[in-house]
Design a protein around this motif. Structure first.
Motif, PDB file in Angstrom:
ATOM      1  N   SER A   1       0.978  -1.102  -0.131  1.00  0.00           N
ATOM      2  CA  SER A   1      -0.082  -0.060  -0.169  1.00  0.00           C
ATOM      3  C   SER A   1       0.821   1.347  -0.045  1.00  0.00           C
ATOM      4  CB  SER A   1      -0.936  -0.222   1.171  1.00  0.00           C
ATOM      5  OG  SER A   1       0.044  -0.028   2.463  1.00  0.00           O
TER       6      SER A   1
ATOM      7  N   PRO B   1       4.019   1.641  -1.284  1.00  0.00           N
ATOM      8  CA  PRO B   1       4.828   1.773  -2.552  1.00  0.00           C
ATOM      9  C   PRO B   1       3.960   2.368  -3.559  1.00  0.00           C
ATOM     10  CG  PRO B   1       5.655   0.087  -1.391  1.00  0.00           C
ATOM     11  CD  PRO B   1       4.546   0.442  -0.523  1.00  0.00           C
ATOM     12  N   GLU B   2       2.601   1.940  -3.578  1.00  0.00           N
ATOM     13  CA  GLU B   2       1.530   2.129  -4.456  1.00  0.00           C
ATOM     14  C   GLU B   2       1.138   3.665  -4.321  1.00  0.00           C
ATOM     15  OE1 GLU B   2      -1.648  -0.436  -3.816  1.00  0.00           O
ATOM     16  OE2 GLU B   2      -0.788  -2.235  -4.752  1.00  0.00           O
TER      17      GLU B   2
ATOM     18  N   LEU C   1       4.116   5.634  -5.819  1.00  0.00           N
ATOM     19  CA  LEU C   1       4.013   5.774  -7.247  1.00  0.00           C
ATOM     20  C   LEU C   1       2.966   6.828  -7.575  1.00  0.00           C
ATOM     21  CD1 LEU C   1       4.732   2.027  -8.127  1.00  0.00           C
ATOM     22  CD2 LEU C   1       6.328   4.118  -8.358  1.00  0.00           C
ATOM     23  N   THR C   2       1.919   6.758  -7.128  1.00  0.00           N
ATOM     24  CA  THR C   2       0.632   7.782  -7.404  1.00  0.00           C
ATOM     25  C   THR C   2       1.150   9.141  -7.038  1.00  0.00           C
ATOM     26  OG1 THR C   2      -0.825   5.773  -6.868  1.00  0.00           O
ATOM     27  CG2 THR C   2      -1.788   7.959  -7.178  1.00  0.00           C
TER      28      THR C   2
ATOM     29  N   HIS D   1       4.157  10.121  -7.096  1.00  0.00           N
ATOM     30  CA  HIS D   1       5.451  10.511  -7.900  1.00  0.00           C
ATOM     31  C   HIS D   1       4.827  10.753  -9.222  1.00  0.00           C
ATOM     32  CE1 HIS D   1       8.226   8.186  -5.372  1.00  0.00           C
ATOM     33  NE2 HIS D   1       8.059   9.519  -5.001  1.00  0.00           N
ATOM     34  N   ALA D   2       3.913  10.146  -9.683  1.00  0.00           N
ATOM     35  CA  ALA D   2       3.018  10.508 -11.169  1.00  0.00           C
ATOM     36  C   ALA D   2       2.596  11.752 -11.036  1.00  0.00           C
ATOM     37  CB  ALA D   2       2.099   9.366 -11.392  1.00  0.00           C
TER      38      ALA D   2
ATOM     39  N   SER E   1       6.314   5.776 -14.034  1.00  0.00           N
ATOM     40  CA  SER E   1       5.826   5.519 -12.705  1.00  0.00           C
ATOM     41  C   SER E   1       4.476   4.738 -12.721  1.00  0.00           C
ATOM     42  CB  SER E   1       5.773   7.016 -11.856  1.00  0.00           C
ATOM     43  OG  SER E   1       6.920   7.614 -11.894  1.00  0.00           O
ATOM     44  N   ILE E   2       3.618   5.286 -13.801  1.00  0.00           N
ATOM     45  CA  ILE E   2       2.323   4.719 -13.869  1.00  0.00           C
ATOM     46  C   ILE E   2       2.710   3.288 -14.333  1.00  0.00           C
ATOM     47  CG2 ILE E   2       0.297   4.657 -15.132  1.00  0.00           C
ATOM     48  CD1 ILE E   2       0.542   7.964 -15.517  1.00  0.00           C
TER      49      ILE E   2
ATOM     50  N   LEU F   1       3.338   1.343 -11.330  1.00  0.00           N
ATOM     51  CA  LEU F   1       2.220   1.118 -10.471  1.00  0.00           C
ATOM     52  C   LEU F   1       1.242   0.093 -11.076  1.00  0.00           C
ATOM     53  CD1 LEU F   1       0.580   2.055  -8.058  1.00  0.00           C
ATOM     54  CD2 LEU F   1      -0.272   3.900  -9.511  1.00  0.00           C
TER      55      LEU F   1
ATOM     56  N   ILE G   1       2.601  -3.779 -10.462  1.00  0.00           N
ATOM     57  CA  ILE G   1       2.336  -3.997  -9.066  1.00  0.00           C
ATOM     58  C   ILE G   1       0.718  -4.325  -9.106  1.00  0.00           C
ATOM     59  CG2 ILE G   1       2.312  -3.177  -6.547  1.00  0.00           C
ATOM     60  CD1 ILE G   1       4.636  -1.389  -7.053  1.00  0.00           C
ATOM     61  N   LYS G   2       0.097  -3.358  -9.267  1.00  0.00           N
ATOM     62  CA  LYS G   2      -1.566  -3.887  -9.091  1.00  0.00           C
ATOM     63  C   LYS G   2      -1.960  -4.799 -10.079  1.00  0.00           C
ATOM     64  CE  LYS G   2      -4.133  -1.767  -7.306  1.00  0.00           C
ATOM     65  NZ  LYS G   2      -4.503  -1.893  -6.068  1.00  0.00           N
TER      66      LYS G   2
END
Length: 226
Positions: free
Chosen positions: A86, A88-89, A92-93, A95-96, A139-140, A143, A146-147
Motif C-alpha cells: 500500500s 509503495p503504491e 508511485l501515485t 510521484h506520477a 511511474s504509472i 504502478l 504492481i497492481k
C-alpha cells in the motif's frame, strides 16, 4: 580487566543516543561492536537516513530525529516484505502526479521562452518537460505492474530442429481417420521405384512399343568365333 569481562563489555547492547543526528544500533547476541557497526553501515535504512534528512522539507532539520526515522523505515520495509504494498503504491501515485506537474511547468516555461525569442532556452525547457513526462509514464507503468502483475508462461516443449517447415494452409478434416497433409517431395538420394509409376532400368531389352511401329528390334550381330 579480564578477557571474560572485556568480552561482555563488547557484546553489551548500545544505548539509544540523545543526539538526534546519531543513529542508534543494537548489537546481537555474540556480536562485537565492530560487527554491529559494519552491519549497520550497510543497512538500507541507515544508508537512506542522510539522503532523506538532506532532501525532505516536511520536518525541519533541527527537529528530525535519525533514530526515529530509522525505526519508521524499518517498519515500512517489514510491511513490504510481508506483502503489504500500500505504501509503495501510494508513493508511485504521488510521484506520477508530481512529475505531471513538473511537465506542465516546464512546458509553460518553454512556451514563454519561445514567445520571447529565446529559442535555445525554449529547447532546453522542452527537453526537460519531455523527460518529466517520460518519468511520469514510467511511474504509472510500475504502478500497473504492481497492481496487475503479468502472468508467466512456461513452455515445456523444446524445438531443436534446424530446418522447420510451417504449413499455413487449411487444417485437415477432424476425425479419427484424418491424416496430416504431406508434401510430395522426392529427395535426390531416394530410389525412383519408391515413387508410384517410376521404375529403375533393369538392363534387359524391352520390346518395341505400339507408339513407334517403325522401330524394330536390332538383328543379331555377326562376329568372329575367336
Amino acid at each position: 580487566m579480564t578477557r571474560q569481562t572485556k568480552q561482555k563489555k563488547e557484546t553489551a547492547p548500545g544505548p539509544v543516543p540523545d543526539d538526534p543526528k546519531k543513529v542508534a544500533f543494537q548489537q546481537k547476541q555474540g556480536e562485537t561492536v565492530h560487527e554491529a557497526l559494519a552491519r549497520s553501515g550497510i543497512d538500507p535504512s541507515v544508508v537512506a537516513l542522510t539522503a532523506i534528512g538532506g532532501y525532505q522539507v516536511t520536518v525541519p532539520k533541527e527537529h528530525l530525529h535519525f533514530s526515529a526515522l530509522q525505526t519508521a523505515l524499518d517498519q515500512q520495509s517489514a510491511a513490504v516484505q510481508a506483502g503489504d504494498f500500500s505504501r509503495p503504491e501510494a508513493m508511485l501515485t504521488v510521484h506520477a502526479h508530481t512529475l505531471d506537474a513538473v511537465f506542465h511547468n516546464l512546458l509553460i516555461r518553454a512556451q514563454r521562452s519561445m514567445d520571447a525569442g529565446h529559442n535555445a532556452a525554449a529547447e532546453t525547457f522542452m527537453r526537460m518537460a519531455l523527460k518529466a513526462q517520460s518519468q511520469c509514464r514510467t511511474s504509472i507503468e510500475a504502478l500497473a505492474e504492481i497492481k496487475f502483475p503479468k502472468s508467466a508462461t512456461f513452455i515445456r516443449q523444446t524445438n531443436i530442429a534446424q530446418q522447420q517447415q510451417v504449413n499455413n494452409g487449411a487444417a485437415p478434416a477432424a476425425g479419427p481417420t484424418a491424416r496430416p497433409q504431406e508434401k510430395n517431395v522426392t529427395p535426390t538420394n531416394e530410389l525412383l521405384e519408391a515413387t508410384h509409376g517410376e521404375r529403375l532400368d533393369t538392363g534387359t531389352t524391352s520390346k518395341a512399343g505400339g507408339s513407334n511401329p517403325q522401330l524394330e528390334t536390332v538383328g543379331a550381330v555377326k562376329r568372329a568365333k575367336k
